[in-house]
Design a protein around this motif. Sequence first.
Motif, mmCIF file in Angstrom:
data_model
loop_
_atom_site.group_PDB
_atom_site.id
_atom_site.type_symbol
_atom_site.label_atom_id
_atom_site.label_comp_id
_atom_site.label_asym_id
_atom_site.label_seq_id
_atom_site.Cartn_x
_atom_site.Cartn_y
_atom_site.Cartn_z
ATOM 1 N N PRO A 299 0.978 -1.100 0.491
ATOM 2 C CA PRO A 299 -0.168 -0.221 -0.328
ATOM 3 C C PRO A 299 0.762 0.910 -0.204
ATOM 4 N N GLU A 300 0.541 1.882 -0.680
ATOM 5 C CA GLU A 300 0.892 4.152 -0.787
ATOM 6 C C GLU A 300 1.404 4.083 0.568
ATOM 7 N N PHE A 301 0.641 3.788 1.414
ATOM 8 C CA PHE A 301 1.595 4.752 2.869
ATOM 9 C C PHE A 301 2.593 3.993 3.520
ATOM 10 N N PHE A 302 2.967 2.804 2.913
ATOM 11 C CA PHE A 302 4.549 2.589 2.780
ATOM 12 C C PHE A 302 5.325 3.495 1.949
ATOM 13 N N ALA A 303 5.313 3.894 1.285
ATOM 14 C CA ALA A 303 6.032 4.739 0.274
ATOM 15 C C ALA A 303 6.228 6.303 1.121
ATOM 16 N N LYS A 304 5.609 5.960 2.388
ATOM 17 C CA LYS A 304 5.638 8.166 2.867
ATOM 18 C C LYS A 304 6.670 8.283 3.617
ATOM 19 N N ARG A 305 7.475 9.043 3.345
ATOM 20 C CA ARG A 305 8.847 9.773 4.069
ATOM 21 C C ARG A 305 8.639 10.653 5.161
ATOM 22 N N SER A 306 9.276 10.548 5.982
ATOM 23 C CA SER A 306 9.266 11.353 7.032
ATOM 24 C C SER A 306 9.946 12.673 7.036
ATOM 25 N N ARG A 307 10.213 13.640 7.529
ATOM 26 C CA ARG A 307 11.039 15.100 6.741
ATOM 27 C C ARG A 307 12.419 14.981 6.709
ATOM 28 N N TYR A 308 12.745 13.824 7.498
ATOM 29 C CA TYR A 308 14.079 13.253 7.171
ATOM 30 C C TYR A 308 14.416 12.314 6.412
ATOM 31 N N GLY A 309 13.525 11.959 5.544
ATOM 32 C CA GLY A 309 13.939 11.616 4.268
ATOM 33 C C GLY A 309 13.554 10.039 4.846
ATOM 34 N N LEU A 411 -0.487 -13.891 0.637
ATOM 35 C CA LEU A 411 -0.871 -12.100 1.000
ATOM 36 C C LEU A 411 -0.912 -12.071 -0.436
ATOM 37 N N GLU A 412 0.098 -11.628 -0.919
ATOM 38 C CA GLU A 412 0.440 -10.927 -2.436
ATOM 39 C C GLU A 412 -0.608 -11.266 -3.360
ATOM 40 N N PRO A 413 -1.420 -12.447 -3.389
ATOM 41 C CA PRO A 413 -2.992 -12.065 -3.704
ATOM 42 C C PRO A 413 -4.085 -12.004 -3.436
ATOM 43 N N PHE A 414 -4.267 -11.237 -1.754
ATOM 44 C CA PHE A 414 -5.045 -9.903 -0.997
ATOM 45 C C PHE A 414 -5.174 -8.874 -1.168
ATOM 46 N N LEU A 415 -3.901 -9.083 -1.452
ATOM 47 C CA LEU A 415 -3.505 -7.394 -1.407
ATOM 48 C C LEU A 415 -3.839 -6.728 -2.927
ATOM 49 N N ARG A 416 -3.950 -8.183 -4.031
ATOM 50 C CA ARG A 416 -3.963 -7.853 -5.113
ATOM 51 C C ARG A 416 -5.792 -7.550 -5.494
ATOM 52 N N CYS A 417 -6.430 -8.573 -5.031
ATOM 53 C CA CYS A 417 -7.552 -7.599 -4.038
ATOM 54 C C CYS A 417 -8.350 -6.503 -3.867
ATOM 55 N N ALA A 418 -7.748 -6.305 -2.394
ATOM 56 C CA ALA A 418 -7.539 -5.377 -1.660
ATOM 57 C C ALA A 418 -7.230 -3.473 -2.919
ATOM 58 N N HIS A 425 -4.798 1.555 -1.061
ATOM 59 C CA HIS A 425 -4.490 1.987 -2.585
ATOM 60 C C HIS A 425 -2.982 2.101 -2.758
ATOM 61 N N PHE A 426 -2.697 1.592 -3.560
ATOM 62 C CA PHE A 426 -1.904 1.372 -4.408
ATOM 63 C C PHE A 426 -1.321 1.748 -5.510
ATOM 64 N N SER A 427 -0.199 2.866 -5.763
ATOM 65 C CA SER A 427 0.981 3.439 -6.930
ATOM 66 C C SER A 427 2.187 3.026 -6.961
ATOM 67 N N HIS A 440 1.967 -6.138 -10.827
ATOM 68 C CA HIS A 440 0.485 -6.198 -11.427
ATOM 69 C C HIS A 440 -0.311 -5.396 -10.606
ATOM 70 N N ARG A 441 -1.019 -4.490 -11.193
ATOM 71 C CA ARG A 441 -2.221 -4.207 -9.987
ATOM 72 C C ARG A 441 -2.715 -4.954 -10.295
ATOM 73 N N CYS A 442 -3.752 -4.974 -9.839
ATOM 74 C CA CYS A 442 -4.920 -6.392 -9.344
ATOM 75 C C CYS A 442 -5.843 -6.170 -10.439
#
Length: 446
Positions: A299-309, A411-418, A425-427, A440-442
């Motif tokens: 999910p996209e929130f794993f790509a968010k960075r803190s102010r320190y990068g 877990l991988e196919p579950f995330l694709r279905c999510a 949200h994935f990007s 592959h997007r779901c």
Amino acid sequence: MPGDNGALDYTSLGGESSPTLEKFQKVSIVPLVFLIFYEVSGGPFGVEDGVKAAEMGTMFPENGGYVVWVSSALGPYWGFQQGWMKWLSGVIDNALYPVLFLDYLKSAVPALEGGFPRTIAVLVLTLVLTYMSYRGLTIVGSVAILLGVTSLLPFVVMGLVAIPRLKPSRWLMVDLGNVNWGLYLNTLFWNLNYWDSISTLTGEVDNPSKTLPRALFYALILVVLGYFFPLLIGTGAIPVERELWSDGYFSDIAKILGGVWLRSWIHAASALSNMGMFLAEMSSDSFQLLGMAEHGMLPEFFAKRSRYGTPLTGILFSASGVIMLSWLSFQEIVAAENFLYCFGMIMEFAAFVKLRAKQPAASRPYRIPVGTVGSILMCIPPTALLLVVVALAPNKVIGISLVAVMTGLVLEPFLRCADKRRWLHFSISPSLQDCGPAHHRCNDHP
């Protein structure tokens, strides 16, 4: 929308780091050497892993490392499995270091030997080191340099003190009849792996096409000296009594050779060394999750960075895993992480060979000077070792590890279905769009 084929279409990624990271300070070669040293800390074996990491790390100079390699060669599904198993292996490994840190201090502070005080100490230490990881790779790299010098210096002094007492004949003493081969190979393998872990934060490295191979080479020298020099001192300067060689025995050797002051110095250095290993592993694990999110695998929130990068969500997930696993014993931790790591390494070797055959003309700023057949032959010995380590794992560890592997398969196919149902949200990061999809997007699946 990602493409419809099952594999990545990387051809040439060049040697520059990700353009979206220019506002954050890059990691230079000296901190990178010490980060690799603390990732590995294991001696000259595993060189195949190191040179493979140099080639593919410069071929794909972005965060995610081996996840991107496997995705490019074997497809995004197996890239996710690689990321899942290597992340679990890293978190399990990191659960060991706060425990070892306290083991070196318990002789000075007996209350840390067990019970509630020890539990609180593990939690506090984990939180403090996690905060340092959150503050950025520049701080982590600087701390790694300081800890590295501080950890190695007392062994240099111990070596000088030991010179008059050295007896080289002791180095040749062998007793193969009293070896616990399962524990020996697991511990040895644990001390010789993780050369590839630095690849997960290649996107944070300044000019990775040149810096990464050089840093791996210098780290190899440092690792060799960091292991062999103390072992030559310890086995050559005093009579060899194998039953005494357990955690903390170097401190006893230091007391015999130099007195209480040298033992105290070794105690402190050993404890600080575990801090360095924790910081290096935490950085690798958290940036791996960030890289997977940038490729649309998480999910996209794993790509968010803190102010320190730094990848805040990845750090929090990794730290939570460390805390939950800190109750395991040393033997269980080592065996479990090795089991998962072996599966990941076998996929890396397969990806390395397939990329050589599939994309022989792709840009590789650092290239191992062998062809496809040479690549296969180079991977056979370490693969055989991996299979031996897996075969020697205890049944309990095999059972737990297989559950972890099967969890990743589901877990991988579950995330694709999510993704398809818009639960999460994935990007794909815009800076990676020109490189081809890593996932592959779901809704690309029937």
